[in-house]
Enzyme design. Structure first.
Site, mmCIF file in Angstrom:
data_model
loop_
_atom_site.group_PDB
_atom_site.id
_atom_site.type_symbol
_atom_site.label_atom_id
_atom_site.label_comp_id
_atom_site.label_asym_id
_atom_site.label_seq_id
_atom_site.Cartn_x
_atom_site.Cartn_y
_atom_site.Cartn_z
ATOM 1 N N PRO A 237 42.802 54.189 27.627
ATOM 2 C CA PRO A 237 43.570 53.027 28.586
ATOM 3 C C PRO A 237 44.632 52.536 27.832
ATOM 4 C CG PRO A 237 41.005 52.844 28.511
ATOM 5 C CD PRO A 237 41.296 53.843 27.801
ATOM 6 N N PRO A 238 45.584 51.911 28.390
ATOM 7 C CA PRO A 238 46.670 51.313 27.676
ATOM 8 C C PRO A 238 46.103 50.077 26.837
ATOM 9 C CG PRO A 238 47.116 51.532 29.920
ATOM 10 C CD PRO A 238 45.736 51.670 29.834
ATOM 11 N N GLY A 239 46.701 49.849 25.706
ATOM 12 C CA GLY A 239 46.415 48.670 24.872
ATOM 13 C C GLY A 239 45.190 48.527 23.985
ATOM 14 N N THR A 240 44.543 49.950 23.813
ATOM 15 C CA THR A 240 43.446 50.304 23.176
ATOM 16 C C THR A 240 43.543 50.562 21.637
ATOM 17 O OG1 THR A 240 43.196 52.438 24.050
ATOM 18 C CG2 THR A 240 41.713 51.056 24.929
ATOM 19 N N GLY A 241 44.910 50.683 21.341
ATOM 20 C CA GLY A 241 45.114 51.127 19.674
ATOM 21 C C GLY A 241 45.603 52.548 19.618
ATOM 22 N N LYS A 242 46.212 53.440 20.433
ATOM 23 C CA LYS A 242 46.353 54.529 20.098
ATOM 24 C C LYS A 242 47.691 54.687 19.165
ATOM 25 C CE LYS A 242 46.927 55.607 24.560
ATOM 26 N NZ LYS A 242 46.405 54.544 25.075
ATOM 27 N N HIS A 459 33.884 27.296 49.006
ATOM 28 C CA HIS A 459 34.215 28.748 48.805
ATOM 29 C C HIS A 459 33.773 29.034 47.230
ATOM 30 C CE1 HIS A 459 36.198 32.756 49.627
ATOM 31 N NE2 HIS A 459 36.430 32.650 48.180
ATOM 32 N N GLU A 460 34.206 28.373 46.190
ATOM 33 C CA GLU A 460 33.723 28.724 44.909
ATOM 34 C C GLU A 460 32.506 28.407 44.689
ATOM 35 O OE1 GLU A 460 35.819 30.496 42.969
ATOM 36 O OE2 GLU A 460 37.538 30.371 44.444
ATOM 37 N N HIS A 463 30.312 31.342 45.634
ATOM 38 C CA HIS A 463 30.143 32.392 44.727
ATOM 39 C C HIS A 463 29.083 32.012 43.730
ATOM 40 C CE1 HIS A 463 33.466 34.854 46.140
ATOM 41 N NE2 HIS A 463 34.369 33.826 45.834
#
Length: 659
Positions: A237-242, A459-460, A463
């Site tokens: 995935p993007p941002g994982t350190g490739k 509402h919150e 949850h």
């Protein structure tokens, strides 16, 4: 004995500009001497000339027929007069040259000559009248060849610019358009990244470290008959350190490292991409052993189309074909390893993915809680903190964050502390940074009516209540009714990081997500549009259960998910209309069941729901401690850090048994 100093002053390097300068000086000098001869010559008129003739001052008149100009030479006696004092001084000119004192332009030649002859007869003058033609040979030659000189000069200048002599990058010059735009990493001048700067990613780091070792000590592997891998593909995935891993390889490898992006091969000219691939591998082969890193390789490595009607992909496909040939074909380069990175491995061409080209596929996944702690340790080094931070706590607060997200959290925390005029970054700044990144910027000045605020609070609170009552729902961290980003309220949870998910776990999460709308129904007997994001989330979950994971009894053990990504834009569904109706009906049933379940839970705990909502209206932000005071200790809570420690212990036991 003193060491002789062999260093001599550097001689000025010859430049073609010296020649241009000498020519310019000669032209200016010629113009100066030519004009200095006429510097003391004064313009006069026909009437003044008649007066000079009347006074007997004119010794000679030289009529230049081709320029309609007359040059007047005075007698020595006339030069002594005050009237001609301005022109009497000897000009600075060429020795021996006869210089006129006056010059005039005349109109009709015949009338001018008749006037002079008439004055000569009338005043009995011995003035000499002579005729001549003038021609500036040098000037005429210069004027005739000047356009050609300008054209040739401009052409040479453009050619020098295009061929690289005039500066600019190789890709911007017409003759270097087919040259590779790869940057050669210089460990002396470029910022060096080492494997110590890469936290987590143990498996991926081990593989790329081995690639570096291949090039440093190839005999260790080839002595047993093994071959050095041709390439390694970093997927994740993007941002994982490739890209960070590739930078670490560049910093650690003692071999040339060529770095470029997949889009650097693409150009508007036909054949440029293939030419750049050839040039790139030629450079790498000349400097072998070497490493080539292609970031975002999906720009050129997409699967080739079978029916290409438009022809728009021909250039990209030619580039890919050349890359395939260079990586594994006749005359394959030796000791050149290709590293590539992409987050779209599903769209890459199968020929590119086969063994012999990219022998290894290194999956760089999102970091787990232990790896996030290590990443925090790396990014907290340059940050001035006010206290010893609990890194386990920060790692738990950032589930699903990539390495880039964690770097952003650390930077955002420092910015928040600076905005508050603090001298150091505190734990609260990091929590605010996480909230800022996940939920968006707080909008405390947003105008909300009391009725809307009460609806948001219930509402919150719905949850929070449902998630507290269900075993597999994510444990609550914080609830707020302060608007953030596009949301009017938010609840933060700490989800359990699971590798596999069971149906009852997914149903509990769906029920907790629908708790907000259920609370509105229970308290006000009305529903609102505030549950849009909740409905979107549960609809995706329910559809995934039915169509992807095969968790529905009516549909059975079927999946309509295409992991290759080839049919994502297909024009037809992979199931019949009858099955489509069944899918829609099962999704609706699944969601409605969890909605009714949430209503039932809230009906049974209506007093606690009301208490929680009132406290939320009062304080605007409540935490886990507030829920414990109302509901008591949550019986399903698990210590994530303890589970991570147990997992690590199990892993170590397995590794020791293997050894």
């Amino acid at each position: 004995m003193a060491k002789e100093n062999n260093t001599s002053p550097k001689k000025p390097r010859f430049s073609s500009w010296w020649i241009y300068g000498i020519i310019a000086v000669l032209l200016i000098g010629f113009q100066f001497f030519n004009s200095s001869a006429l510097s003391s010559t004064k313009k006069t008129t026909t009437s003044e000339l008649q007066e000079y003739l009347r006074n007997g001052d004119v010794a000679k008149i030289l009529i230049v027929t081709n320029t309609r100009q007359a040059k007047v030479f005075l007698t020595p006696e006339a030069l002594a007069k005050d009237v001609h004092k301005e022109v009497a001084e000897k000009p600075f000119g060429i020795a021996g040259a006869e210089t006129p004192q006056y010059v005039l332009d005349y109109g009709d030649p015949q009338n001018f000559e008749n006037d002079i002859k008439k004055a000569k007869v009338e005043y009995s003058l011995d003035t000499v009248i002579d005729y001549t033609t003038e021609s500036n040979v040098f000037g005429e030659i210069l004027l005739s060849i000047l356009p050609f000189i300008l054209i040739i000069g401009i052409w040479i200048y453009l050619m020098r610019r295009m061929s690289g002599g005039g500066g600019g990058g190789a890709g911007g010059q017409i003759f270097n358009i087919g040259k590779s735009k790869a940057k050669l990493f210089d460990e002396k001048t470029d910022t060096r990244t080492s494997f110590k700067d890469v936290a987590g990613l143990e498996g991926a780091k081990e593989e790329v470290e081995e690639i570096v070792e291949f090039l440093r000590n190839p005999d260790k592997y080839t002595s047993l008959g093994g071959k050095i891998p041709k390439g390694a593909l970093l997927v994740g995935p993007p941002g994982t350190g490739k890209t960070l891993l590739a930078k670490a390889v560049a910093g650690e490898a003692k071999v040339p490292f060529f770095s470029l992006s997949g889009s650097d091969f693409v150009e508007m000219f036909v054949g440029v991409g293939a030419s750049r691939v050839r040039d790139l591998f030629k450079q790498a082969k000349d400097k072998s052993p070497a490493i080539i890193f292609i970031d975002e390789i999906d720009a050129i490595g997409r699967a080739r189309g079978k029916n290409n009607f438009t022809g728009s992909n021909d250039e990209r496909e030619n580039t890919l074909n050349q890359l395939l040939t260079e990586m594994d074909g006749f005359g394959t380069n030796t000791n050149v390893i290709v590293l590539a990175a992409t987050n779209r491995a599903d769209v890459l061409d199968k020929a590119l993915m086969r063994a012999g080209r990219f022998d290894r596929q290194i999956y760089v996944d999102l970091p787990d809680i232990r790896e996030r702690k290590e990443i925090f340790e790396v990014h907290l080094r340059p940050i001035k903190t006010a206290e010893t931070l609990d890194l386990d706590f920060l790692a738990k607060q950032t589930p699903g964050f990539s390495g880039a997200d964690i770097a952003n959290v650390c930077n955002e925390a420092a910015l928040i502390a600076a905005r508050k005029e603090k001298k150091a970054v505190t734990k609260q700044d990091f929590l605010d940074a996480v909230d800022r990144i996940v939920g968006g910027l707080e909008k405390k000045n947003k105008i909300i009516t009391p009725g809307e605020k009460e609806t948001i609070a219930y509402h919150e609170a719905g949850h929070a209540t449902v998630s507290w009552m269900l075993e597999h729902a994510a444990p609550l961290v914080k609830v707020t009714i302060v608007p953030r980003g596009q949301s009017l309220g938010a609840a933060w949870y700490l989800p359990e990081e699971r590798l596999i998910v069971r149906p009852d776990q997914m149903k509990d999460e769906m029920c907790a997500t629908l708790g907000g709308r259920a609370a509105e129904k229970v308290i006000f007997n009305k529903i609102s549009t505030g549950a849009l994001s909740d409905l979107e989330k549960v609809t995706k979950q329910a559809r995934a259960m039915v169509t992807i994971y095969g968790l529905n009894d009516k549909i059975g053990n079927l999946t309509y998910y295409d992991s290759s990504g080839q049919d994502s834009y297909g024009f037809s569904k992979p199931y019949s209309e009858e099955t489509a109706q069944t899918i829609d009906r099962e999704i609706s049933i699944l969601i409605e069941e969890q909605y009714q379940r949430a209503i039932e839970l809230l009906e049974n705990n209506k007093d606690k729901l009301t208490t929680l909502a009132q406290r939320l209206l009062e304080k605007e932000v409540i935490f886990k401690d507030d829920l414990e005071k109302i509901f008591g200790k949550r019986p399903f809570d698990k210590d994530i850090a303890e589970e991570a420690a147990k997992a690590e212990e199990t892993k170590n036991e397995i590794e020791s048994n293997q050894e």
